[in-house]
Design a protein around this motif. Structure first.
Motif, PDB file in Angstrom:
ATOM      1  N   MET A 699       7.118  86.906  50.604  1.00 46.67           N
ATOM      2  CA  MET A 699       8.282  87.122  51.452  1.00 46.67           C
ATOM      3  C   MET A 699       9.378  86.095  51.161  1.00 46.67           C
ATOM      4  SD  MET A 699       7.720  89.762  53.295  1.00 46.67           S
ATOM      5  CE  MET A 699       8.021  90.084  54.995  1.00 46.67           C
ATOM      6  N   GLN A 700       8.985  84.839  50.993  1.00 41.69           N
ATOM      7  CA  GLN A 700       9.968  83.811  50.690  1.00 41.69           C
ATOM      8  C   GLN A 700      10.596  84.033  49.322  1.00 41.69           C
ATOM      9  OE1 GLN A 700       7.713  80.194  51.161  1.00 41.69           O
ATOM     10  NE2 GLN A 700       8.126  80.053  53.365  1.00 41.69           N
ATOM     11  N   MET A 701       9.797  84.435  48.331  1.00 41.66           N
ATOM     12  CA  MET A 701      10.322  84.684  46.992  1.00 41.66           C
ATOM     13  C   MET A 701      11.298  85.864  46.996  1.00 41.66           C
ATOM     14  SD  MET A 701       8.155  85.317  43.501  1.00 41.66           S
ATOM     15  CE  MET A 701       7.378  86.778  44.198  1.00 41.66           C
ATOM     16  N   GLU A 702      10.955  86.937  47.734  1.00 39.57           N
ATOM     17  CA  GLU A 702      11.839  88.095  47.787  1.00 39.57           C
ATOM     18  C   GLU A 702      13.139  87.777  48.526  1.00 39.57           C
ATOM     19  OE1 GLU A 702      12.067  91.148  46.653  1.00 39.57           O
ATOM     20  OE2 GLU A 702      10.324  90.932  45.359  1.00 39.57           O
ATOM     21  N   ARG A 703      13.082  86.935  49.527  1.00 40.16           N
ATOM     22  CA  ARG A 703      14.312  86.552  50.217  1.00 40.16           C
ATOM     23  C   ARG A 703      15.246  85.809  49.276  1.00 40.16           C
ATOM     24  NH1 ARG A 703      12.348  84.535  56.261  1.00 40.16           N
ATOM     25  NH2 ARG A 703      11.916  86.631  57.091  1.00 40.16           N
ATOM     26  N   GLN A 704      14.690  84.958  48.425  1.00 43.92           N
ATOM     27  CA  GLN A 704      15.524  84.256  47.448  1.00 43.92           C
ATOM     28  C   GLN A 704      16.105  85.218  46.418  1.00 43.92           C
ATOM     29  OE1 GLN A 704      12.983  81.220  45.820  1.00 43.92           O
ATOM     30  NE2 GLN A 704      12.936  80.018  47.708  1.00 43.92           N
ATOM     31  N   MET A 705      15.388  86.297  46.100  1.00 47.58           N
ATOM     32  CA  MET A 705      15.857  87.279  45.121  1.00 47.58           C
ATOM     33  C   MET A 705      16.770  88.327  45.750  1.00 47.58           C
ATOM     34  SD  MET A 705      12.221  87.880  43.164  1.00 47.58           S
ATOM     35  CE  MET A 705      12.838  89.340  42.325  1.00 47.58           C
ATOM     36  N   GLY A 706      16.963  88.276  47.067  1.00 43.79           N
ATOM     37  CA  GLY A 706      17.789  89.277  47.721  1.00 43.79           C
ATOM     38  C   GLY A 706      17.072  90.581  47.974  1.00 43.79           C
ATOM     39  N   GLY A 707      15.753  90.548  48.064  1.00 39.40           N
ATOM     40  CA  GLY A 707      14.992  91.765  48.300  1.00 39.40           C
ATOM     41  C   GLY A 707      14.666  91.945  49.769  1.00 39.40           C
ATOM     42  N   ARG A 708      14.241  93.152  50.119  1.00 37.75           N
ATOM     43  CA  ARG A 708      13.848  93.458  51.486  1.00 37.75           C
ATOM     44  C   ARG A 708      12.645  94.381  51.464  1.00 37.75           C
ATOM     45  NH1 ARG A 708      17.777  98.244  53.783  1.00 37.75           N
ATOM     46  NH2 ARG A 708      17.835  99.473  51.882  1.00 37.75           N
ATOM     47  N   LEU A 709      11.869  94.332  52.525  1.00 28.06           N
ATOM     48  CA  LEU A 709      10.695  95.181  52.666  1.00 28.06           C
ATOM     49  C   LEU A 709      11.163  96.575  53.076  1.00 28.06           C
ATOM     50  CD1 LEU A 709       7.594  94.665  52.498  1.00 28.06           C
ATOM     51  CD2 LEU A 709       7.605  94.449  54.964  1.00 28.06           C
ATOM     52  N   ILE A 710      10.718  97.620  52.351  1.00 26.80           N
ATOM     53  CA  ILE A 710      11.212  98.974  52.615  1.00 26.80           C
ATOM     54  C   ILE A 710      10.140  99.879  53.220  1.00 26.80           C
ATOM     55  CG2 ILE A 710      12.978  98.864  50.832  1.00 26.80           C
ATOM     56  CD1 ILE A 710      11.162 100.443  48.999  1.00 26.80           C
ATOM     57  N   ASP A 711       8.926  99.399  53.417  1.00 27.11           N
ATOM     58  CA  ASP A 711       7.910 100.186  54.099  1.00 27.11           C
ATOM     59  C   ASP A 711       6.839  99.248  54.623  1.00 27.11           C
ATOM     60  OD1 ASP A 711       6.663 102.336  55.183  1.00 27.11           O
ATOM     61  OD2 ASP A 711       6.149 103.330  53.300  1.00 27.11           O
ATOM     62  N   GLU A 712       6.046  99.741  55.547  1.00 22.83           N
ATOM     63  CA  GLU A 712       4.992  98.924  56.111  1.00 22.83           C
ATOM     64  C   GLU A 712       3.938  98.590  55.053  1.00 22.83           C
ATOM     65  OE1 GLU A 712       3.325 100.863  59.437  1.00 22.83           O
ATOM     66  OE2 GLU A 712       5.196 101.018  60.550  1.00 22.83           O
ATOM     67  N   PRO A 713       3.401  97.374  55.065  1.00 21.02           N
ATOM     68  CA  PRO A 713       2.344  97.029  54.111  1.00 21.02           C
ATOM     69  C   PRO A 713       1.104  97.889  54.326  1.00 21.02           C
ATOM     70  CG  PRO A 713       3.281  95.057  55.114  1.00 21.02           C
ATOM     71  CD  PRO A 713       3.809  96.219  55.885  1.00 21.02           C
ATOM     72  N   HIS A 714       0.425  98.191  53.241  1.00 24.43           N
ATOM     73  CA  HIS A 714      -0.831  98.925  53.295  1.00 24.43           C
ATOM     74  C   HIS A 714      -1.940  98.047  52.732  1.00 24.43           C
ATOM     75  CE1 HIS A 714       1.084 103.223  53.396  1.00 24.43           C
ATOM     76  NE2 HIS A 714       1.591 102.404  54.302  1.00 24.43           N
ATOM     77  N   VAL A 715      -3.170  98.351  53.137  1.00 26.17           N
ATOM     78  CA  VAL A 715      -4.347  97.620  52.652  1.00 26.17           C
ATOM     79  C   VAL A 715      -5.179  98.571  51.803  1.00 26.17           C
ATOM     80  CG1 VAL A 715      -6.469  96.426  53.289  1.00 26.17           C
ATOM     81  CG2 VAL A 715      -4.371  96.037  54.600  1.00 26.17           C
ATOM     82  N   LEU A 716      -5.585  98.104  50.637  1.00 28.33           N
ATOM     83  CA  LEU A 716      -6.383  98.898  49.705  1.00 28.33           C
ATOM     84  C   LEU A 716      -7.670  98.146  49.390  1.00 28.33           C
ATOM     85  CD1 LEU A 716      -6.626 101.298  47.620  1.00 28.33           C
ATOM     86  CD2 LEU A 716      -5.551  99.775  45.984  1.00 28.33           C
ATOM     87  N   LEU A 717      -8.814  98.839  49.467  1.00 29.13           N
ATOM     88  CA  LEU A 717     -10.091  98.232  49.071  1.00 29.13           C
ATOM     89  C   LEU A 717     -10.270  98.411  47.577  1.00 29.13           C
ATOM     90  CD1 LEU A 717     -12.502  99.266  51.973  1.00 29.13           C
ATOM     91  CD2 LEU A 717     -11.440  97.050  51.567  1.00 29.13           C
ATOM     92  N   PHE A 718     -10.315  97.294  46.858  1.00 31.91           N
ATOM     93  CA  PHE A 718     -10.413  97.295  45.391  1.00 31.91           C
ATOM     94  C   PHE A 718     -11.846  96.924  45.011  1.00 31.91           C
ATOM     95  CE2 PHE A 718      -9.810  95.415  41.158  1.00 31.91           C
ATOM     96  CZ  PHE A 718      -9.063  96.421  40.549  1.00 31.91           C
ATOM     97  N   LYS A 719     -12.571  97.879  44.424  1.00 32.60           N
ATOM     98  CA  LYS A 719     -14.003  97.698  44.169  1.00 32.60           C
ATOM     99  C   LYS A 719     -14.258  97.083  42.794  1.00 32.60           C
ATOM    100  CE  LYS A 719     -15.693 101.386  47.187  1.00 32.60           C
ATOM    101  NZ  LYS A 719     -16.559 102.585  47.294  1.00 32.60           N
ATOM    102  N   ASP A 720     -15.429  96.483  42.698  1.00 29.85           N
ATOM    103  CA  ASP A 720     -15.858  95.865  41.434  1.00 29.85           C
ATOM    104  C   ASP A 720     -16.440  96.955  40.524  1.00 29.85           C
ATOM    105  OD1 ASP A 720     -16.599  94.179  39.433  1.00 29.85           O
ATOM    106  OD2 ASP A 720     -18.388  93.425  40.428  1.00 29.85           O
ATOM    107  N   SER A 721     -15.564  97.850  40.039  1.00 31.36           N
ATOM    108  CA  SER A 721     -16.013  98.970  39.208  1.00 31.36           C
ATOM    109  C   SER A 721     -15.455  98.901  37.797  1.00 31.36           C
ATOM    110  CB  SER A 721     -15.573 100.294  39.849  1.00 31.36           C
ATOM    111  OG  SER A 721     -14.162 100.346  39.957  1.00 31.36           O
ATOM    112  N   TYR A 722     -14.779  97.794  37.463  1.00 27.79           N
ATOM    113  CA  TYR A 722     -14.179  97.592  36.147  1.00 27.79           C
ATOM    114  C   TYR A 722     -13.041  98.575  35.860  1.00 27.79           C
ATOM    115  CZ  TYR A 722     -18.192  94.605  35.199  1.00 27.79           C
ATOM    116  OH  TYR A 722     -19.128  93.609  35.262  1.00 27.79           O
TER     117      TYR A 722
END
Length: 915
Positions: A699-722
């Motif tokens: 969030m701090q890095m995007e504020r310095q770059m002039g960016g903004r959040l355009i949708d709600e964050p999502h959570v993804l389960l990333f499995k150890d499947s290579y």
């Protein structure tokens, strides 16, 4: 008859001459004419060709030459596509064959590209040579003249493949159309493939490449090359990946039973190294660790038998008795019996044989003792005098020491560390019923010396306490250790600058953004890094009385702290430092930080790692296998990890997956420019571990770059499947927007995500609108793991007028003070806390003690850990403080205490005077 024969020959000769005269071209015809007739000896020979014209190809605009040589011949001429070639276009050369003496005639003509292009239709351009002698004529073979070319595009190009080891591979190639037909060769990684030197390769008649048995060395980029006399063409490269599916090694031997006595567990492990998965090959299925219950034979400590009877009195006036370590005999590593196995005792006077002999000498000793009595009195008087002198000297030293100590305590008191009165935090006296147990109104008229007030953040004060009386740090450069009214006249950055100058602390971050520090004594306190989920609770009495410590809390950058991760290990938490290391603590402090595992311990082997003074990382704890005598314990919640530690240092949580079902939580964030004045519009998708510190950093890095959040964050389960993570964009209005992505999707490699060492992984989708007036954007962004779970973002907004406050909604503004000391750092007042501990630490027969408190607070799964501590109640309250610092309800805790008090038939009260 002879005349008739002669007449016939004459007539035949005349006929041939007439025919030859009719055929012989005039000076206006296209021919090569002999100026001299053939000698008579050769006049009856037909011409034959020494050199006939061959097929030729015109390359670009270069003309070609056709050559014809014949002997013996009076004339030679060319005919192309049934038309005679003009005389002027012939180049004639004459010679004599030295072997036969026959005349040799050679003729050449040039054919241009324009001549060939004039011929339309299906017929090719051809030329033929005609040789003539007095005997007759001969025609050469036809020579075809064609325009050479090679088209650019292959009719079929090879396609990339992923194949298993030892599998056959077929790569197809149909070269471009060309004249003459193109020759085909294959290259691997720009090197020529020669089936003669490597028989594992085979090139078919129709130019396809066959790899008979795929080897790991055959992984590479394959290219089909077509060439003829005009050009050389290369197909696009086809990537062939030879993968190896993993295979289990044999099981290791079972470990020793975890229990020293009674029921425990043992485990054995195997690794996916037979073979190791390579190039995206599937990992081994099933579990890498097996656990089994075991029963250890309990050690039996030895016990003494009864003493034997006393022996008869010996000549030395001593009698003996003995015992043996046989009830029971020590076994299974049990302890031996402690104490003596043999006792001696002086005999009584009537039993001792020597007493009779000594009776006569007693009288003599009595007379001698009266003489030496006077000398003994003088000796005793001297000893008493020396003892009195030493006692006085000791008293003087103690008084001097206490005066110095009282001077130090006076300075501390002047700095408001200890003042009169008590102001507990969050007091709500209007709450009904049981709230009086924990929210007693203070009596400000008392004169007890309790701690008051808040030690403000180190960023807010100009001075701080020196650790002058602590056993930890040596004097730091340019640092004063003299207390003046409890403060040091130094700037706010002095503490970290001094600390970072020492060898062990050189890796500490120099910025104050992610660092908090303060000065604490026995009343304890709390350090917090706002918006990161990281805090350090220092309970009361954790710091020994009389000690004052300067303590810091900071986050280490993952790229600066390369943890040695092996196999399926992954970093699950931020790397947190608290210190300085080596301070003496009498009770465990509690370090709180986020983690990103799915919290299914059956799929994980989670370890707490700590960095040593030498810089190496060591496993100090494995969850589920805690040894309560060790100075570390970990409580794992759904998203938070709380580490109880009696030693400060640098910590990180590392997980090793035990099956492919193990998953990490990834936070997906979408950012875009807040203002866009060009046709291009960039959407950035961040895929990072689901911890608050990384969210804050992005969030701090995007504020310095002039960016903004355009949708709600999502959570993804990333499995150890290579399998890699794929990102794609769909459903854009093609009339107004287009994607500049050349492929159908983007990919983030599996190991970049699973290692956890790269903090800000992201992909950028560059969109282009047809005009600057186009502002409405609708599309769908998909993020999914290959053969795994996925998430999608549906966007529908105006890029120039969107005013949704998503940034402030999902970056909670934590305005808590980074450093709190004394009672203000805790929900429960200090004296009430002491009263609770003294009441519940003592075991109660009906269970109305600390065990019931843990059960009511839903902390009973840590019962064994609490029982290992000297004050289980204090540890329970410490844990409650860390869980409810921002949302703690003292009335609810008071209700729990009232329930326990009713069951105990004793409700403790705290008087105003005690507060």
């Amino acid at each position: 008859i002879i005349n008739n024969r002669f007449t016939f020959k004459l007539l035949l000769l005349l006929l041939l001459i007439s025919i030859s005269n009719n055929i012989k071209p005039t000076c206006g015809e296209h021919a090569a004419t002999v100026t001299h007739p053939l000698p008579a000896a050769f006049s009856d020979l037909l011409p034959h060709f020494l050199l006939e014209p061959d097929d030729v190809y015109i390359v670009k605009n270069k003309p070609v030459t056709l050559t014809c040589r014949s002997t013996p011949a009076t004339q030679i001429y060319f005919k192309c596509n049934s038309e005679w070639v003009h005389q002027d276009q012939h180049l004639i050369e004459r010679d004599v064959d030295p072997a036969t003496g026959l005349p040799v005639m050679q003729v050449k003509i040039d054919i241009s590209r324009q001549q060939v292009e004039k011929i339309f239709g299906l017929e090719d351009y051809w030329c033929q040579c005609v040789a003539w002698s007095t005997t007759g004529t001969q025609k050469s073979q036809k020579a075809y003249v064609r325009i050479a070319y090679l088209r650019k595009n292959f009719e079929e190009e090879p396609l990339g493949k992923e194949v298993a080891l030892d599998q056959e591979v077929l790569l197809r190639c149909h070269p471009p159309e060309g004249v003459p037909a193109a020759e085909v060769e294959w290259q691997r990684n720009e090197g020529l493939i020669d089936p003669k030197t490597d028989p594992n390769f085979f090139i078919t008649v129709d130019h396809n490449l066959i790899i008979k048995q795929a080897r790991l060395a055959d992984t590479g980029n394959y290219t089909c090359v077509a060439k003829n006399i005009v050009a050389r063409r290369k197909s696009s490269s086809a990537t062939v990946i030879v993968y190896v599916n993993g295979g289990w090694s044999t099981w290791a031997t079972w470990s020793a039973c975890s229990a020293i006595c009674g029921r425990g567990w043992q485990k054995r492990s195997r690794s996916c190294t037979n073979p190791t998965p390579l190039n995206g090959g599937t990992s081994c299925e099933s579990q890498s660790v097996q656990k089994s219950a075991c029963t250890a034979t309990c050690p039996v400590d030895g016990g003494w038998s009864e003493w034997s009877k006393w022996s008869p009195c010996g000549a030395d006036c001593t009698m003996w008795r003995s015992r043996e370590c046989t009830q029971p005999t020590p076994s299974t590593s049990g302890k031996d019996c402690q104490g003596l196995d043999l006792q001696s005792l002086n005999c009584t006077s009537e039993q001792c044989p020597q007493n009779i002999l000594n009776a006569s000498s007693i009288q003599r000793r009595r007379s001698d003792s009266s003489a030496s009595g006077a000398e003994d009195v003088a000796l005793y008087v001297g000893i008493v005098a020396v003892a009195l002198c030493l006692t006085l000297l000791l008293i003087v030293l103690v008084l001097v020491y206490r005066r110095k100590k009282e001077g130090l305590d006076a300075d501390v008191a002047d700095s408001s560390i200890l003042t009169t009165g008590f102001q507990p935090m969050g007091i709500k006296p209007t709450k009904p019923e049981n709230s009086h147990l924990l929210t007693i109104q203070p009596d400000l008229t008392t004169t007890t010396t309790s701690y008051q007030g808040t030690l403000r953040s180190r960023h807010e004060v100009a001075g701080k306490f020196s650790m002058s009386n602590g056993p930890l740090l040596e004097p730091l450069p340019n640092g004063s250790h003299t207390l003046h009214n409890g403060k040091l006249p130094s700037d706010p950055n002095d503490f970290m600058n001094r600390l970072s100058s020492q060898t062990y602390f050189k890796t500490l971050p120099r910025d104050n953004i992610n660092t908090s520090y303060g000065t604490f004594n026995f009343l304890g306190g709390r350090l917090t890094l706002p918006n990161t989920g990281i805090s350090l609770l220092i309970p009361p009495e954790a710091i020994p009385r009389g000690k004052i410590y300067e303590i810091y809390l900071t986050i280490q950058k993952k790229e600066d702290m390369r943890l040695p991760l092996a196999g399926c290990q992954t970093l699950l938490s931020p790397v947190v430092s608290c210190g300085p290391p080596g301070v003496v603590l009498t009770r465990p402090v509690i370090l709180t930080m986020d983690h990103c595992s799915d919290a299914c311990l059956e799929n994980w082997a989670i370890r707490l790692k700590k960095q040593s003074y030498e810089g190496t990382w060591e496993d100090v704890l494995q969850l589920g296998e805690e040894v309560f005598s060790e100075p570390y314990y970990c409580q794992l919640e759904a998203e938070t990890c709380r580490v109880f530690t009696e030693q400060l240092g640098r910590f990180a949580l590392v997980g090793e997956s035990l099956s492919m079902a193990a998953a990490k939580r990834l936070k997906l964030l979408l950012f875009a420019p807040a203002y866009c004045s060009t046709l291009e519009y960039n959407i950035r998708i961040y895929c990072m571990d689901d911890t608050q510190d990384l969210l804050k950093e992005v969030m701090q890095m995007e504020r310095q770059m002039g960016g903004r959040l355009i949708d709600e964050p999502h959570v993804l389960l990333f499995k150890d499947s290579y399998h890699n993570l794929r990102l794609s964009i769909h459903d854009m209005p093609q009339a107004h927007w287009r994607s500049k992505l050349l492929t159908g999707y983007q990919e983030i490699p599996f190991y970049h995500i699973w290692s956890g060492s790269q903090q800000t992984l992201h992909c950028t989708f560059t969109l282009e609108r047809q005009s600057l007036s186009t502002c409405d954007l609708t599309c769908t962004l998909c993020v999914w793991q290959v053969e795994g779970e996925g998430q999608s973002f549906t966007l529908d907004f105006n890029i120039s007028k969107d005013i949704r406050p998503l940034d402030s909604d999902f970056l909670l503004m934590d305005n808590c003070t980074p450093a709190l000391a004394g009672p203000s750092a805790f929900q429960i007042p200090y004296l009430i806390r002491q009263k609770i501990c003294s009441s519940l630490d003592t075991p109660c027969p009906n269970g109305a003690d600390w065990r019931l408190l843990a059960q009511r607070l839903k902390l009973d799964r840590h019962m064994s850990f609490f029982a290992s501590k000297a004050s289980p109640t204090s540890v329970i309250l410490d844990l409650w403080e860390t869980q409810h610092f921002h949302s703690g309800n003292l009335n609810q805790l008071a209700a729990v205490m009232a329930e326990i008090g009713k069951q105990e038939a004793m409700i403790f009260l705290v008087s105003d005077g005690e507060c």
